[in-house]
Every structure is written in C-alpha cells, then in structure tokens.
Design a protein around this motif. Sequence first.
Motif, short mmCIF file in Angstrom:
data_model
loop_
_atom_site.label_atom_id
_atom_site.label_comp_id
_atom_site.label_asym_id
_atom_site.label_seq_id
_atom_site.Cartn_x
_atom_site.Cartn_y
_atom_site.Cartn_z
N GLN A 1 6.97 7.04 -9.50
CA GLN A 1 6.23 6.69 -8.30
C GLN A 1 5.58 5.32 -8.51
OE1 GLN A 1 3.47 9.90 -7.53
NE2 GLN A 1 4.99 11.04 -6.34
N ASP B 1 2.66 4.32 -10.93
CA ASP B 1 1.68 5.32 -10.52
C ASP B 1 1.92 6.63 -11.28
OD1 ASP B 1 0.72 3.44 -8.78
OD2 ASP B 1 1.78 4.24 -7.04
N SER C 1 9.41 -1.29 -6.89
CA SER C 1 10.20 -0.32 -6.14
C SER C 1 11.60 -0.84 -5.86
CB SER C 1 9.48 0.03 -4.83
OG SER C 1 10.22 0.97 -4.09
N THR D 1 0.81 -1.22 0.00
CA THR D 1 0.00 0.00 0.00
C THR D 1 0.84 1.27 0.00
OG1 THR D 1 -0.12 -0.05 2.42
CG2 THR D 1 -1.88 -1.16 1.20
N THR D 2 2.13 1.18 0.26
CA THR D 2 2.99 2.37 0.35
C THR D 2 3.45 2.79 -1.04
OG1 THR D 2 3.75 1.70 2.53
CG2 THR D 2 5.07 3.33 1.36
N THR D 3 3.26 4.07 -1.36
CA THR D 3 3.76 4.61 -2.61
C THR D 3 5.16 5.18 -2.39
OG1 THR D 3 1.54 5.17 -3.39
CG2 THR D 3 3.38 6.31 -4.43
N SER E 1 3.65 1.79 -6.31
CA SER E 1 3.08 1.22 -5.09
C SER E 1 3.51 -0.23 -4.90
CB SER E 1 1.55 1.29 -5.13
OG SER E 1 1.10 2.62 -5.22
N ASN E 2 3.88 -0.88 -5.99
CA ASN E 2 4.28 -2.29 -5.92
C ASN E 2 5.69 -2.40 -5.34
OD1 ASN E 2 5.48 -4.86 -6.83
ND2 ASN E 2 3.54 -5.12 -7.91
#
Length: 253
Positions: free
Chosen positions: A216, A160, A223, A44-46, A218-219
């Motif tokens: 950006q 994102d 990341s 859930t963290t971007t 979220s995955n």
Amino acid sequence: MQYTNRYGSHRLLQQHAIKRNNIATTLLYRQTTIFQQQHQRSITTTTTHKHTHQTTLNNIHPQHLYQIINNVDEYYSFLPYCNESKILQTSNCGSMYDAVLTVGFSLPSSSLLPGASSSLLEERYISRVKMIPPSTDYDSNTKRPIWIVEAKSIQSQLFDSLKSRWQLSIVDDNTQSGSIDQRQQQHTNNNVNSHDTNNVRSTLASCNVNFEVEIQVSNPLISFTLNQVLKDVAKKQVDAFEKRCIDVPMKMI
C-alpha cells in the motif's frame, strides 16, 4: 513477545536510516511533484498493489526452501533488487524475528527529472516475520503439511504497508515421475556419490509455491513504479530462491 536484540536499538537504526535516505527522499519529492504535474494525480490517495506468483519447483523440498527464505542475512548476496539484509532481533520462542532490508527499483523513464538518464527508488524498511512450520499447520484439503512465512513492515518511509506470504507444500507423489521409493532406487542405480546428500534429498520431493505480495502506497510515483515492476519482481525473487536452493545444500535437522 520478547525479542533478543542483535544489532542495537530501533532508535539508532531509525536515525541511521533517516540520515542515509535524506538526499534520496528529497530527490523523490521533486520527482513526485513533476510526476503529479504531468499526470494530474493527487498524492492523498492510497493505492493497494497485490500480486500472487504460483509455481512448482521440481526436486526441491519445501523444508529446503523454507530454510533459505528464513536465512535473511544472505539475501543481499543472491536476491534481485536487495542491497542490504540483516536479522535484527529474534523472539525468545524462535518463531518470529525482525529484519531490515534495503531494496531498489529503477524509476520509469516518464517520471525522471529533466536531463536525468536514470534514477533509483530505494527504501530501507523493517519487517516483522512469522515462521509457521508444518508441525502447526496443515492443508485442510490435501491433509499434507504446509510451511508458511509471513512478513509485515513495521517501519517504512515510502510504503504505507508491505506484506508478503509464502505458502509451501509437497507436490502430490502421483503428479511426479514415480513414487518416492522408485525415485530413491533410481538414484541408487545411478551411483550417486554418498556425500551428495543435497542431491539425494532433492529427488524425493518437489515444492508447490504460493508467493503473495501486497503493498500500500500513497505516493503516486511509487504507485506508478509498482504497477510497472511488481509482477516481474515477484517472479524474479522466486526464481532466485530456486537457484539458491540448488546452490546451497539443505541443512539436516
């Protein structure tokens, strides 16, 4: 802003992209689940990833690099990690266009499924690109012309947001070996063939490059991958554009 569509509607493009990426997305989901279990991270963290690559390209005029950057249809033939590139539509004023790119990166070995030797993270996305020629923008400090190309993703499944910005400027003549007139005379003395216009032009200026990338996601798997490769990707892209300028002559305007 009105556009001239070159390759069909966005709806058809989206349907094609979804069909093409269905298997890859399923595999990515499974790998992401395993990665989260291994690293105990939340999806859930971007996270924002930024990198700026600055360099000077000797004997390449900013206008030449500006032309190569905006020739998106040829990216696939020389740009690392790029498997597809196409301009979809161009604004009536000619200063903006939408382009589709497919890029692929190797996933880090720690995130692969058990028994897998390698895997590829591939994304097909659409960006809106804005061209800002030197006639409309100048460096406030040096009063020299600058060329700017800005891109922002408008359709992507994995990212994102994806932004990039090229800022090009002419290297100060005092930092180069001799003035423009001196270097032009030196070229004449060296008996350069008159038809080699690209070589003649390239000796008259060099280019300061400031290339910025911001992504950006979220995955957590994506990341993690970007943390490993983004700096290297940015440098390799600039190097590829430099080589392309050497291989392809600048178009006279």
